[in-house]
Design an enzyme around this catalytic site. Structure first.
Site, PDB file in Angstrom:
ATOM      1  N   ASP A  65       0.827  -1.197   0.000  1.00 45.96           N
ATOM      2  CA  ASP A  65       0.000   0.000   0.000  1.00 45.96           C
ATOM      3  C   ASP A  65       0.871   1.260   0.000  1.00 45.96           C
ATOM      4  O   ASP A  65       1.643   1.486   0.936  1.00 45.96           O
ATOM      5  CB  ASP A  65      -0.879  -0.037   1.254  1.00 45.96           C
ATOM      6  CG  ASP A  65      -1.902   1.070   1.264  1.00 45.96           C
ATOM      7  OD1 ASP A  65      -2.822   0.989   0.433  1.00 45.96           O
ATOM      8  OD2 ASP A  65      -1.767   2.001   2.067  1.00 45.96           O
ATOM      9  N   THR A  99      -0.310   5.061  -4.789  1.00 49.12           N
ATOM     10  CA  THR A  99       0.899   4.800  -5.571  1.00 49.12           C
ATOM     11  C   THR A  99       0.814   5.553  -6.900  1.00 49.12           C
ATOM     12  O   THR A  99       1.769   6.200  -7.331  1.00 49.12           O
ATOM     13  CB  THR A  99       1.066   3.289  -5.829  1.00 49.12           C
ATOM     14  OG1 THR A  99       0.806   2.594  -4.610  1.00 49.12           O
ATOM     15  CG2 THR A  99       2.456   2.965  -6.306  1.00 49.12           C
TER      16      THR A  99
HETATM   17  P1  ADP Z   1      -2.631   2.489  -6.115  1.00 49.32           P
HETATM   18  O1  ADP Z   1      -1.961   2.707  -4.795  1.00 49.32           O
HETATM   19  O2  ADP Z   1      -2.376   3.603  -7.067  1.00 49.32           O
HETATM   20  O3  ADP Z   1      -4.068   2.152  -5.986  1.00 49.32           O
HETATM   21  P2  ADP Z   1      -2.284  -0.224  -6.916  1.00 49.32           P
HETATM   22  O4  ADP Z   1      -1.070  -1.063  -6.669  1.00 49.32           O
HETATM   23  O5  ADP Z   1      -3.497  -0.526  -6.150  1.00 49.32           O
HETATM   24  O6  ADP Z   1      -1.851   1.268  -6.740  1.00 49.32           O
HETATM   25  O7  ADP Z   1      -2.582  -0.329  -8.475  1.00 49.32           O
HETATM   26  C1  ADP Z   1      -3.680   0.343  -9.034  1.00 49.32           C
HETATM   27  C2  ADP Z   1      -3.709   0.138 -10.524  1.00 49.32           C
HETATM   28  O8  ADP Z   1      -3.741  -1.241 -10.861  1.00 49.32           O
HETATM   29  C3  ADP Z   1      -4.954   0.767 -11.129  1.00 49.32           C
HETATM   30  O9  ADP Z   1      -4.597   1.504 -12.251  1.00 49.32           O
HETATM   31  C4  ADP Z   1      -5.801  -0.444 -11.516  1.00 49.32           C
HETATM   32  O10 ADP Z   1      -6.645  -0.169 -12.619  1.00 49.32           O
HETATM   33  C5  ADP Z   1      -4.737  -1.451 -11.848  1.00 49.32           C
HETATM   34  N1  ADP Z   1      -5.222  -2.844 -11.813  1.00 49.32           N
HETATM   35  C6  ADP Z   1      -5.890  -3.477 -10.829  1.00 49.32           C
HETATM   36  N2  ADP Z   1      -6.192  -4.758 -11.188  1.00 49.32           N
HETATM   37  C7  ADP Z   1      -5.672  -4.959 -12.425  1.00 49.32           C
HETATM   38  C8  ADP Z   1      -5.619  -6.061 -13.350  1.00 49.32           C
HETATM   39  N3  ADP Z   1      -6.149  -7.255 -13.076  1.00 49.32           N
HETATM   40  N4  ADP Z   1      -4.967  -5.853 -14.511  1.00 49.32           N
HETATM   41  C9  ADP Z   1      -4.403  -4.668 -14.777  1.00 49.32           C
HETATM   42  N5  ADP Z   1      -4.408  -3.615 -13.982  1.00 49.32           N
HETATM   43  C10 ADP Z   1      -5.048  -3.731 -12.810  1.00 49.32           C
END
Ligand code: ADP
Ligand code: MG
Length: 523
Positions: A65, A99
């Site tokens: 996170d 992030t």
């Molecule tokens: P943040 O702290 O920015 O939320 P995350 O590590 O949670 O970072 O990543 C968020 C990103 O990952 C978003 O752009 C989301 O659309 C993307 N994401 C989540 N699940 C998938 C998936 N199965 N395939 C591709 N991208 C994904």
């Protein structure tokens, strides 16, 4: 340092303060800001890696996170600290996308650095970035899905936010259903009362035991061993009442000089303590929660009356129990009657390892609910708690502020495309800054592709051409690999609010850092 004034040196800064100015200051700030965003870059997306953070005291946090990572890092540089604040703002405002926001801020700084090297004035960069951010917001609005925000779509938003987080041995899709169930329960015509969903954690079971509880879980134990361990169809009192004999509560003051007088004093006290139990019993109370203390002898009387009672309940918990059962909190037992009391299908004490919890379920109002998160170890429950918190936040954001957009870098691809389209018609050097903003946004799909093990350049080329022809293309990560496809078909969707906030906070902090050309620090 000193400046001349009427021939006299005038000291405006103390001798031990340090000062860096001009390009040196800019370069130092930009480098610091970029370094922070680099630190979280590898955690972006479902295939992002985890970080292990070890504090001075040796405490260990393992997480994916962004806000948590940046919050735990001991960051001193003021410009780096501003990137940390981007993540914090993002977390506070929408609960996810930390992030994304930090990485975007870092990349905006990197692009600004090149522009400064090419002699583009900081003011021009700031103006160009703000103009591009405006275009980005419009592009996000244009990406909002028309589909109805039904339980299925909401569960996809929740699952997307949890993908790649440590959810133990349970799939995000399963937890997502629990999350949506909880949010739908606290939603009314005015929107979602996010605070009415509480996440409670308890180690000692597999995370697949995580469940939705239609009510409140209190961490308190009954005040007496001889109380019932549960009551069905319970009449519930929520009190801010001290069950103790207070000086002045006893009718007369005693100057205790004889055994008789002592006995009389004790009797009077007992009468007081008994009266607490009698009052509750007369009002038909089966279970009582008080935020204050309960005297041991009062507890014994309550037990005799068959009342299940808890003391020292924290304020939020008391509020939640009152909400769930329809009770009003009473500050005194005087005149306690039915209108003050709430109802629950059951109040039950359950033991988990060494801990006891009181489950207040099936409350008459049911406006407070709980997601009870389980995990084998504390690390698992901690990360699960963060993941569930994010998921509850994104579902709330989707319902309350602006719907959902395609995830997996598709919305970012659309943003970059829209900005480049408009940049062409902007004259002067500002165009360079607007274009640079679009290039900076590309870092998001590029990083997602990279973290998925795809070739980032191929992926970007593929994304753009698919975006041009079909309108919606993201880097979908599935198992060990990834491919370019429509994220909506794959169920990868994010709240629009998360994207808006990321653009907003990243632009704010990057432009603020670029504008600084003088750093004066005193210690
Ligand atoms: P943040 O702290 O920015 O939320 P995350 O590590 O949670 O970072 O990543 C968020 C990103 O990952 C978003 O752009 C989301 O659309 C993307 N994401 C989540 N699940 C998938 C998936 N199965 N395939 C591709 N991208 C994904
Ligand atoms: Mg996330």
């Amino acid at each position: 340092m000193a400046q001349q004034m009427h021939g006299q040196p005038m000291f405006i800064l103390s001798e031990d303060s340090e000062r860096t100015s001009g390009q040196d200051a800019q370069t130092a700030n930009i480098t610091a800001g970029k370094a922070i965003s680099e630190a979280v870059r590898t955690t972006l997306g479902p295939r992002g890696m985890d970080k292990m953070l070890v504090s001075d005291a040796g405490d260990v946090v393992i997480t994916n996170d962004g806000a948590t990572i940046l919050g735990e890092m001991d960051i001193e540089h003021p410009a780096a600290q501003m990137i940390v604040e981007v993540a914090e703002t993002q977390e506070e405002e929408v609960g996810d996308g930390t992030t994304t926001a930090a990485v975007l801020a870092g990349e905006l700084l990197a692009k600004a650095e090149s522009l400064l090297e090419d002699d583009v004035h900081p003011t021009t960069i700031v103006e160009g970035y703000h103009e591009a951010a405006q275009l980005a917001h419009e592009a996000i609005d244009g990406q909002v899905l028309d589909e109805e925000l039904d339980a299925e779509l909401l569960a996809q938003v929740a699952a997307t936010s949890m993908t790649g987080k440590g959810t133990g041995d349970v799939a995000p899709e399963v937890l997502a259903e629990t999350v949506v169930e909880a949010i739908e329960r606290v939603q009314d015509e005015d929107g979602v009362e996010r605070e009415d969903v509480v996440v409670r954690t308890q180690t000692g079971a597999s995370s697949s035991a995580t469940e939705f509880v239609e009510g409140v879980i209190s961490e308190e134990e009954p005040v007496h061993d001889n109380m019932p361990s549960g009551v069905e169809d319970a009449t519930v009192a929520v009190l801010d009442v001290e069950f103790e004999v207070r000086e002045g509560n006893v009718d007369a003051e005693y100057d205790v000089t004889s055994v008789d007088q002592l006995n009389a004093a004790i009797e009077a006290e007992e009468g007081q303590l008994q009266a607490f139990a009698d009052t509750l019993a007369d009002a038909g109370v089966d279970a009582a929660f008080t935020t204050e203390d309960v005297d041991d002898r009062a507890a014994a009387h309550l037990a005799d009356a068959g009342i299940l009672a808890f003391e020292g309940v924290d304020d939020d918990e008391a509020r939640a129990i009152a909400n769930a059962t329809g009770a009003s909190r009473a500050g005194t037992l005087d005149g306690l009657d039915d209108t003050d009391l709430g109802r629950a299908e059951s109040v039950e004490v359950q033991k988990f390892g060494d801990d006891e919890f009181a489950f207040v379920e099936g409350g008459a109002d049911a406006t407070s609910v709980t997601v009870f998160a389980r995990g084998g170890t504390e690390h698992v429950t901690d990360e699960l708690e963060r993941a569930l918190g994010d998921a509850l936040d994104v579902v709330t954001a989707a319902l309350d502020s602006g719907g959902v957009v395609p995830g997996a870098g598709a919305t970012e691809t659309a943003i970059a495309d829209a900005i480049r389209d408009r940049a062409a018609s902007i004259t002067g050097r500002r165009q360079l800054a607007v274009d640079a903003f679009a290039d900076a946004v590309d870092v998001l799909p590029r990083t997602l592709a990279e973290n998925t093990g795809m070739d980032p350049i191929d992926a970007l080329v593929d994304l753009r051409s698919r975006h041009d022809s079909d309108g919606r293309a993201g880097v979908i990560s599935e198992g060990q690999t990834g491919h370019v496809d429509d994220p909506v078909d794959a169920g990868v969707v994010d709240p629009a609010a998360v994207k808006h906030e990321a653009v907003e906070s990243a632009t704010e902090s990057a432009t603020m850092i670029v504008r600084i050309d003088d750093v004066i620090s005193s210690d």
